[in-house]
Design a protein around this motif. Structure first.
Motif, PDB file in Angstrom:
ATOM      1  N   LEU A  77       0.840  -1.210   0.000  1.00 20.53           N
ATOM      2  CA  LEU A  77       0.000   0.000   0.000  1.00 20.53           C
ATOM      3  C   LEU A  77       0.865   1.245   0.000  1.00 20.53           C
ATOM      4  O   LEU A  77       0.605   2.219  -0.701  1.00 20.53           O
ATOM      5  CB  LEU A  77      -0.913   0.029   1.231  1.00 20.53           C
ATOM      6  N   ARG A  78       1.943   1.185   0.806  1.00 21.85           N
ATOM      7  CA  ARG A  78       2.821   2.348   0.913  1.00 21.85           C
ATOM      8  C   ARG A  78       3.512   2.691  -0.401  1.00 21.85           C
ATOM      9  O   ARG A  78       3.831   3.835  -0.661  1.00 21.85           O
ATOM     10  CB  ARG A  78       3.886   2.049   1.957  1.00 21.85           C
ATOM     11  N   ARG A  79       3.714   1.665  -1.208  1.00 21.34           N
ATOM     12  CA  ARG A  79       4.356   1.917  -2.510  1.00 21.34           C
ATOM     13  C   ARG A  79       3.479   2.763  -3.423  1.00 21.34           C
ATOM     14  O   ARG A  79       3.942   3.308  -4.413  1.00 21.34           O
ATOM     15  CB  ARG A  79       4.718   0.590  -3.190  1.00 21.34           C
ATOM     16  N   ARG A  80       2.190   2.875  -3.075  1.00 19.93           N
ATOM     17  CA  ARG A  80       1.297   3.714  -3.884  1.00 19.93           C
ATOM     18  C   ARG A  80       1.355   5.177  -3.432  1.00 19.93           C
ATOM     19  O   ARG A  80       0.673   6.030  -3.975  1.00 19.93           O
ATOM     20  CB  ARG A  80      -0.129   3.168  -3.774  1.00 19.93           C
ATOM     21  N   ILE A  81       2.176   5.413  -2.379  1.00 22.96           N
ATOM     22  CA  ILE A  81       2.298   6.759  -1.802  1.00 22.96           C
ATOM     23  C   ILE A  81       3.755   7.209  -1.891  1.00 22.96           C
ATOM     24  O   ILE A  81       4.657   6.454  -1.543  1.00 22.96           O
ATOM     25  CB  ILE A  81       1.878   6.730  -0.309  1.00 22.96           C
ATOM     26  N   GLY A  82       3.968   8.424  -2.363  1.00 25.41           N
ATOM     27  CA  GLY A  82       5.322   8.997  -2.346  1.00 25.41           C
ATOM     28  C   GLY A  82       5.403   9.984  -1.193  1.00 25.41           C
ATOM     29  O   GLY A  82       4.434  10.680  -0.915  1.00 25.41           O
ATOM     30  N   ILE A  83       6.537  10.033  -0.518  1.00 27.48           N
ATOM     31  CA  ILE A  83       6.636  10.959   0.612  1.00 27.48           C
ATOM     32  C   ILE A  83       7.950  11.739   0.564  1.00 27.48           C
ATOM     33  O   ILE A  83       9.007  11.183   0.255  1.00 27.48           O
ATOM     34  CB  ILE A  83       6.456  10.215   1.966  1.00 27.48           C
ATOM     35  N   VAL A  84       7.846  13.029   0.832  1.00 27.52           N
ATOM     36  CA  VAL A  84       9.036  13.879   0.951  1.00 27.52           C
ATOM     37  C   VAL A  84       9.118  14.289   2.416  1.00 27.52           C
ATOM     38  O   VAL A  84       8.249  15.012   2.920  1.00 27.52           O
ATOM     39  CB  VAL A  84       8.914  15.149   0.079  1.00 27.52           C
ATOM     40  N   PHE A  85      10.136  13.801   3.105  1.00 23.52           N
ATOM     41  CA  PHE A  85      10.276  14.094   4.526  1.00 23.52           C
ATOM     42  C   PHE A  85      10.858  15.494   4.715  1.00 23.52           C
ATOM     43  O   PHE A  85      11.617  15.987   3.877  1.00 23.52           O
ATOM     44  CB  PHE A  85      11.194  13.075   5.206  1.00 23.52           C
ATOM     45  N   GLN A  86      10.540  16.076   5.881  1.00 22.33           N
ATOM     46  CA  GLN A  86      11.037  17.408   6.228  1.00 22.33           C
ATOM     47  C   GLN A  86      12.572  17.438   6.178  1.00 22.33           C
ATOM     48  O   GLN A  86      13.163  18.426   5.780  1.00 22.33           O
ATOM     49  CB  GLN A  86      10.569  17.718   7.650  1.00 22.33           C
ATOM     50  N   ASP A  87      13.204  16.336   6.597  1.00 19.63           N
ATOM     51  CA  ASP A  87      14.672  16.302   6.650  1.00 19.63           C
ATOM     52  C   ASP A  87      15.267  15.482   5.476  1.00 19.63           C
ATOM     53  O   ASP A  87      16.390  15.008   5.567  1.00 19.63           O
ATOM     54  CB  ASP A  87      15.135  15.740   7.998  1.00 19.63           C
ATOM     55  N   PHE A  88      14.509  15.315   4.426  1.00 26.71           N
ATOM     56  CA  PHE A  88      14.911  14.677   3.145  1.00 26.71           C
ATOM     57  C   PHE A  88      15.232  13.189   3.227  1.00 26.71           C
ATOM     58  O   PHE A  88      14.844  12.426   2.376  1.00 26.71           O
ATOM     59  CB  PHE A  88      16.108  15.384   2.488  1.00 26.71           C
ATOM     60  N   ARG A  89      16.040  12.791   4.226  1.00 29.26           N
ATOM     61  CA  ARG A  89      16.438  11.374   4.380  1.00 29.26           C
ATOM     62  C   ARG A  89      17.079  10.790   3.124  1.00 29.26           C
ATOM     63  O   ARG A  89      16.755   9.670   2.699  1.00 29.26           O
ATOM     64  CB  ARG A  89      15.240  10.520   4.802  1.00 29.26           C
ATOM     65  N   LEU A  90      17.980  11.545   2.508  1.00 30.19           N
ATOM     66  CA  LEU A  90      18.762  10.992   1.392  1.00 30.19           C
ATOM     67  C   LEU A  90      19.890  10.167   1.969  1.00 30.19           C
ATOM     68  O   LEU A  90      20.364  10.442   3.079  1.00 30.19           O
ATOM     69  CB  LEU A  90      19.340  12.137   0.552  1.00 30.19           C
ATOM     70  N   LEU A  91      20.340   9.167   1.230  1.00 23.58           N
ATOM     71  CA  LEU A  91      21.462   8.356   1.707  1.00 23.58           C
ATOM     72  C   LEU A  91      22.753   8.993   1.206  1.00 23.58           C
ATOM     73  O   LEU A  91      22.967   9.134  -0.011  1.00 23.58           O
ATOM     74  CB  LEU A  91      21.325   6.914   1.217  1.00 23.58           C
ATOM     75  N   ASP A  92      23.610   9.389   2.145  1.00 22.72           N
ATOM     76  CA  ASP A  92      24.792  10.182   1.797  1.00 22.72           C
ATOM     77  C   ASP A  92      25.847   9.422   0.994  1.00 22.72           C
ATOM     78  O   ASP A  92      26.683  10.033   0.342  1.00 22.72           O
ATOM     79  CB  ASP A  92      25.447  10.742   3.070  1.00 22.72           C
ATOM     80  N   HIS A  93      25.829   8.098   1.047  1.00 20.94           N
ATOM     81  CA  HIS A  93      26.847   7.342   0.313  1.00 20.94           C
ATOM     82  C   HIS A  93      26.393   6.974  -1.104  1.00 20.94           C
ATOM     83  O   HIS A  93      27.129   6.333  -1.842  1.00 20.94           O
ATOM     84  CB  HIS A  93      27.244   6.081   1.095  1.00 20.94           C
ATOM     85  N   THR A  95      24.868   8.407  -4.885  1.00 16.90           N
ATOM     86  CA  THR A  95      24.741   9.651  -5.663  1.00 16.90           C
ATOM     87  C   THR A  95      23.265  10.065  -5.734  1.00 16.90           C
ATOM     88  O   THR A  95      22.363   9.280  -5.407  1.00 16.90           O
ATOM     89  CB  THR A  95      25.245   9.455  -7.112  1.00 16.90           C
ATOM     90  N   THR A  96      23.059  11.284  -6.225  1.00 16.12           N
ATOM     91  CA  THR A  96      21.688  11.776  -6.399  1.00 16.12           C
ATOM     92  C   THR A  96      20.910  10.801  -7.287  1.00 16.12           C
ATOM     93  O   THR A  96      19.784  10.409  -6.967  1.00 16.12           O
ATOM     94  CB  THR A  96      21.741  13.170  -7.067  1.00 16.12           C
ATOM     95  N   TYR A  97      21.533  10.403  -8.384  1.00 14.35           N
ATOM     96  CA  TYR A  97      20.908   9.454  -9.311  1.00 14.35           C
ATOM     97  C   TYR A  97      20.539   8.155  -8.578  1.00 14.35           C
ATOM     98  O   TYR A  97      19.421   7.650  -8.688  1.00 14.35           O
ATOM     99  CB  TYR A  97      21.865   9.162 -10.476  1.00 14.35           C
ATOM    100  N   GLU A  98      21.489   7.629  -7.791  1.00 20.70           N
ATOM    101  CA  GLU A  98      21.234   6.350  -7.099  1.00 20.70           C
ATOM    102  C   GLU A  98      20.156   6.493  -6.029  1.00 20.70           C
ATOM    103  O   GLU A  98      19.358   5.573  -5.812  1.00 20.70           O
ATOM    104  CB  GLU A  98      22.536   5.844  -6.460  1.00 20.70           C
ATOM    105  N   ASN A  99      20.116   7.656  -5.352  1.00 15.03           N
ATOM    106  CA  ASN A  99      19.058   7.883  -4.365  1.00 15.03           C
ATOM    107  C   ASN A  99      17.682   7.847  -5.017  1.00 15.03           C
ATOM    108  O   ASN A  99      16.751   7.236  -4.498  1.00 15.03           O
ATOM    109  CB  ASN A  99      19.251   9.244  -3.678  1.00 15.03           C
ATOM    110  N   VAL A 100      17.589   8.514  -6.164  1.00 10.71           N
ATOM    111  CA  VAL A 100      16.282   8.587  -6.840  1.00 10.71           C
ATOM    112  C   VAL A 100      15.889   7.220  -7.406  1.00 10.71           C
ATOM    113  O   VAL A 100      14.716   6.843  -7.418  1.00 10.71           O
ATOM    114  CB  VAL A 100      16.316   9.689  -7.939  1.00 10.71           C
ATOM    115  N   ALA A 101      16.898   6.442  -7.833  1.00 13.26           N
ATOM    116  CA  ALA A 101      16.620   5.117  -8.420  1.00 13.26           C
ATOM    117  C   ALA A 101      16.296   4.059  -7.356  1.00 13.26           C
ATOM    118  O   ALA A 101      15.713   3.016  -7.667  1.00 13.26           O
ATOM    119  CB  ALA A 101      17.823   4.665  -9.234  1.00 13.26           C
TER     120      ALA A 101
END
Ligand SMILES: Nc1ncnc2c1ncn2[C@@H]1O[C@H](COP(=O)(O)OP(=O)(O)OP(=O)(O)O)[C@@H](O)[C@H]1O
Length: 219
Positions: A77-93, A95-101
């Motif tokens: 069910l959650r996969r049907r929802i996209g979420i942008v967190f206040q603190d982004f929660r990107l993985l620092d190790h 790349t931007t491309y890999e985070n989005v993928a």
């Protein structure tokens, strides 16, 4: 698509932070969630993302009573929802491309299947030149757009964005808002939690206003 009936939430033995919330997020709708700091916006976003369980009341998501679901049924069910967190929660190790993928890799897609979609979306949010760098070298606004791209890559039916313009200057905030409006036009329901009045004044959209645990809706 998501319906709340008399939902209440408390953390541990604390007071009820959300009380008697009854509303529906309709397909292809656009709404702001607003209210003073501490009013419960993030808590409500987490309930909508099914990452918190209400202490009372009913939440129906995509036609299913969430209290009757097994834990193993929640991720689908959650996969049907996209979420942008206040603190982004990107993985620092990664790349931007890999985070989005990443959300696509997690569900087992091969890079050959998703590469062009990821690149296209990164260009759409203005990160075409930044896709191979790591998040620590991105500016606040760039991180925000990377987090938005990651939330959108799976083409969710519902997008939840918690203070998505909190770290950017007004021109970029307007650009991000246009992006959300365009996304909504393409069929995604959008909920934006914000206390940015100037942002809300730019769109004639439904406002869900939290105050002292209760919700007032201005359609
Ligand atoms: N994990 C938690 N444990 C205990 N109390 C919490 C927790 N998370 C939030 N709260 C409390 O719930 C209330 C609502 O918090 P929440 O973060 O949802 O508000 P908010 O409207 O998003 O605030 P802000 O605009 O400052 O981000 C606050 O009183 C907060 O202290």
């Amino acid at each position: 698509m998501i319906r709340f009936e008399n939902v209440g939430l408390r953390y541990g033995m604390g007071p009820e932070v959300l009380r008697d919330l009854s509303f529906e997020i309709k397909p292809q709708s656009f709404q702001f969630l607003t209210g003073p700091s501490g009013a419960g916006k993030t808590s409500l976003m987490r309930l909508l993302f099914l990452s918190l369980t209400p202490t009372r009341g009913l939440i129906k998501a995509f036609g299913k009573d969430t209290s009757a679901l097994k834990t193993s049924q929640i991720p689908a069910l959650r996969r049907r929802i996209g979420i942008v967190f206040q603190d982004f929660r990107l993985l620092d190790h990664l790349t931007t491309y890999e985070n989005v993928a990443l959300p696509l890799r997690v569900v087992g897609q091969e890079e050959s299947q998703y590469r062009s979609d990821v690149v296209e979306l990164l260009k759409w949010v203005g990160l075409g030149e930044r896709m191979h760098v790591l998040p620590p070298v991105l500016s606040g606004g760039e991180k925000q757009r990377a987090a938005i791209a990651r939330a959108l890559i799976t083409r969710p039916e519902l997008l939840l964005a918690d203070e998505p313009t909190g770290n950017v200057d007004p021109p970029l905030a307007r650009r991000l808002l246009r992006l959300f409006i365009e996304l909504n036009r393409l069929g995604t329901s959008v909920v934006i939690a914000t206390h940015d009045l100037a942002l809300m004044e730019q769109v004639d959209a439904r406002r869900m206003e939290l105050g002292e645990g209760r919700l007032v809706i201005h359609d």
